[in-house]
Design a protein around this motif. Structure first.
Motif, PDB file in Angstrom:
ATOM      1  N   UNK A 178      14.093  67.451  55.486  1.00 16.40           N
ATOM      2  CA  UNK A 178      14.295  65.807  55.472  1.00 16.40           C
ATOM      3  C   UNK A 178      15.414  65.700  54.461  1.00 16.40           C
ATOM      4  N   UNK A 179      16.264  64.531  54.662  1.00 14.81           N
ATOM      5  CA  UNK A 179      17.280  64.076  53.719  1.00 14.81           C
ATOM      6  C   UNK A 179      16.544  63.112  52.685  1.00 14.81           C
ATOM      7  N   UNK A 180      15.599  62.343  53.424  1.00 15.72           N
ATOM      8  CA  UNK A 180      14.677  61.317  52.473  1.00 15.72           C
ATOM      9  C   UNK A 180      13.208  61.651  53.059  1.00 15.72           C
ATOM     10  N   UNK A 181      12.531  61.429  52.132  1.00 17.59           N
ATOM     11  CA  UNK A 181      10.880  61.792  52.366  1.00 17.59           C
ATOM     12  C   UNK A 181      10.295  60.823  51.646  1.00 17.59           C
ATOM     13  N   UNK A 213      19.271  68.769  47.094  1.00 11.76           N
ATOM     14  CA  UNK A 213      19.549  68.067  45.775  1.00 11.76           C
ATOM     15  C   UNK A 213      20.075  66.838  46.072  1.00 11.76           C
ATOM     16  N   UNK A 214      20.870  66.312  46.981  1.00 10.52           N
ATOM     17  CA  UNK A 214      21.384  65.058  47.185  1.00 10.52           C
ATOM     18  C   UNK A 214      20.228  64.232  47.920  1.00 10.52           C
ATOM     19  N   UNK A 215      19.024  64.758  48.090  1.00 10.16           N
ATOM     20  CA  UNK A 215      17.933  63.971  49.049  1.00 10.16           C
ATOM     21  C   UNK A 215      17.412  63.033  48.090  1.00 10.16           C
ATOM     22  N   UNK A 216      16.348  61.925  48.602  1.00 15.10           N
ATOM     23  CA  UNK A 216      15.880  60.884  48.035  1.00 15.10           C
ATOM     24  C   UNK A 216      14.392  61.192  48.401  1.00 15.10           C
ATOM     25  N   UNK A 217      13.385  61.224  47.157  1.00 17.33           N
ATOM     26  CA  UNK A 217      12.005  61.083  47.485  1.00 17.33           C
ATOM     27  C   UNK A 217      11.431  59.588  46.948  1.00 17.33           C
ATOM     28  N   UNK A 218      10.608  58.997  47.882  1.00 19.82           N
ATOM     29  CA  UNK A 218      10.173  57.729  47.456  1.00 19.82           C
ATOM     30  C   UNK A 218       8.872  57.743  47.672  1.00 19.82           C
ATOM     31  N   UNK A 219       8.069  57.390  46.393  1.00 24.07           N
ATOM     32  CA  UNK A 219       6.507  57.657  46.455  1.00 24.07           C
ATOM     33  C   UNK A 219       6.012  56.312  45.723  1.00 24.07           C
ATOM     34  N   UNK A 220       4.695  56.193  46.139  1.00 23.50           N
ATOM     35  CA  UNK A 220       4.038  54.939  45.977  1.00 23.50           C
ATOM     36  C   UNK A 220       3.306  55.218  44.345  1.00 23.50           C
ATOM     37  N   UNK A 240      17.482  65.270  41.814  1.00 30.04           N
ATOM     38  CA  UNK A 240      17.142  64.671  43.046  1.00 30.04           C
ATOM     39  C   UNK A 240      16.747  63.416  42.809  1.00 30.04           C
ATOM     40  N   UNK A 241      17.308  62.460  43.500  1.00 36.13           N
ATOM     41  CA  UNK A 241      17.059  60.873  43.373  1.00 36.13           C
ATOM     42  C   UNK A 241      15.351  60.548  43.653  1.00 36.13           C
ATOM     43  N   UNK A 242      14.875  59.970  42.764  1.00 44.29           N
ATOM     44  CA  UNK A 242      13.419  59.704  43.130  1.00 44.29           C
ATOM     45  C   UNK A 242      12.954  58.468  42.726  1.00 44.29           C
ATOM     46  N   UNK A 243      12.381  57.436  43.680  1.00 47.53           N
ATOM     47  CA  UNK A 243      12.120  56.267  43.550  1.00 47.53           C
ATOM     48  C   UNK A 243      10.691  55.817  43.757  1.00 47.53           C
TER      49      UNK A 243
END
Length: 466
Positions: A178-181, A213-220, A240-243
């Motif tokens: 994945x690029x975004x998870x 390294x350029x990916x995005x992790x989106x977590x609740x 890593x981008x983490x939101x």
């Protein structure tokens, strides 16, 4: 993660269990990518006609000769030794891929967005795909359920975005790149595969580690497991981008002021330095507001303006068997839901309570799997006790053999509300007899309890009129 297979290396592809929702999705996308596709299923299901029309050679009934000139065989988790086509593929030394590996091959050349979590991944994946399609991005998508809003569970789009539901049940979500998870939540489940809660959390960590390294992790942020993963990834991989998203104060995208507005559910979504959006959904419950917040974050990463993202989310009408309206009779509304974990049951019944307003909520629940019932019978009873009455069917075994001493009575004797164990034969009449105008009835479970929703509507019509 295993080495990625490319479309060019697959050759002619034969899919076992091709009528299943997951495998048929892979077949659709492989056909769209120009591969020669064949497959077999035990039953002649309606989806097979669609695949034939798209160019697949379809067989009904397994036989070694059905493999033909296949170079690659794709199988679902239920295909085992003893299946004549699987055994023939092994004997020939053909490439054998799990369904997820076949799907991963079709992702080639795309920005890949994967949605995982113990609960909510089907709805969240559907929200993302629908939102992007409404905005004109034309995504490719593969989802583990039929989606009324989308008309299909898999589609090859013209854009370069690929949205996929990532199934953790057998750790096959580790086969993607994945690029975004998105991680909606992490809880104990599928312990028949993992063996321990710690192993479940390790698998989700490994899933997050698949991101570049350029990916995005989106977590609740509202879920302790998902929030802990976000904190860990920020610490270990600062590039890593983490939101995060949620009602929690710590969330990067924070929801507030959630309330029903007529038949819709609304909240305010705030992020950045005071940016806000009004989010309003046609699907009920705070859990769906959370799912939509995750989808919103994906939309912004894909270049959508906030207004376009919320408009697309607001037009989504739901996924099959996710608070699925099945009919109304005598002022009683009947909904069906796939919930099969205590947290999911709790969310479904809280949504039902909001929809019912001053009315009562009645539930017909079917436990799914002996192992899950053994592990969570007390938690299921606590969740079901949110209803005014809870009636329970015997356990739907699915892939499992019975466990001595594990029956639905483990659950019913822990109930703290009206209700009892009922048979499939009497269930519809029992639920219809306790419901009154203004009430909500829900059928809940991952087995064949869904068939009772229509029977309950019919029984209500007989008792209360249409």
């Amino acid at each position: 993660m295993q080495e990625q297979n490319t479309l060019a290396t697959l050759g002619n592809v034969h899919l076992l269990g091709i009528g299943g929702v997951g495998v048929s999705a892979v077949a659709r996308l492989m056909l769209a990518r120009g591969l020669t596709v064949s497959g077999t299923d035990a039953k002649d299901l309606p989806v097979l006609d669609d695949l034939r029309e798209a160019g697949a050679r379809i067989n009904v009934g397994y036989a070694a000769s059905n493999l033909g000139d296949a170079d690659t065989v794709v199988v679902s988790s239920i295909i085992k030794d003893g299946n004549p086509e699987y055994d023939e593929a092994v004997a020939r030394g053909l490439r054998i891929l799990h369904r997820s590996e076949g799907l991963a091959a079709t992702m080639e050349g795309h920005k890949v967005i994967t949605v995982a979590g113990t609960h909510g991944k089907t709805t969240t994946t559907s929200l993302v795909a629908f939102m992007l399609r409404e905005a004109g991005i034309s995504p490719t998508f593969a989802i583990g359920a039929n989606i009324a809003s989308l008309g299909v569970n898999a589609e090859y789009g013209q854009g370069r975005v690929f949205v996929a539901e990532a199934d953790e049940s057998d750790a096959s979500f580790l086969n993607y790149a994945p690029d975004v998870a998105v991680v909606t939540n992490i809880e104990a489940d599928h312990l028949d595969h993992y063996g321990s809660v710690e192993a479940v959390h390790r698998a989700f960590y490994d899933f997050a580690c698949l991101l570049p390294d350029s990916g995005l992790l989106i977590c609740c942020a509202d879920d302790p497991g998902s929030l802990a993963l976000a904190v860990r990834m920020r610490r270990e991989r600062p590039e890593l981008r983490v939101q995060t998203y949620g009602f929690a104060e710590v969330a990067d995208r924070r929801l507030s002021d959630a309330k029903p507005v007529g038949l819709r559910f609304a909240c305010t979504l705030e992020w950045g330095s005071g940016e806000t959006a009004a989010l309003e959904l046609a699907v009920p419950g705070n859990h769906n507001l959370l799912n939509a917040a995750a989808a919103f974050a994906v939309g912004l990463d894909c270049g959508l303006e906030p207004e376009a993202a919320v408009a697309g989310l607001g037009a989504f009408t739901g996924a099959a068997r996710r608070f699925d309206f099945r009919g109304e009779a005598g002022g009683v509304r009947v909904f069906d839901d796939y919930a099969h974990h205590p947290t999911e049951v709790t969310a479904a019944l809280r949504a039902a309570r909001a929809v019912a307003g001053d009315g009562a909520v009645h539930v017909l629940f079917q436990p799914h799997l002996f192992s899950r019932t053994k592990e969570f019978h007390r938690e299921f009873a606590e969740a079901l006790s949110l209803a005014d009455s809870a009636y329970v069917l015997e356990i739907y075994p699915a892939r499992e053999t019975p466990i001595p001493g594990v029956t639905s009575e483990l659950l019913t004797r822990e109930l703290n509300t009206a209700g009892r164990l009922v048979s499939m034969a009497e269930a519809a009449e029992v639920l219809a007899s306790v419901a009154a105008p203004g009430d909500v009835v829900m059928t809940i479970g991952a087995g064949d309890v869904t068939e009772q929703a229509g029977a309950i509507v019919a029984a209500l019509e007989k008792r209360l009129g249409s």
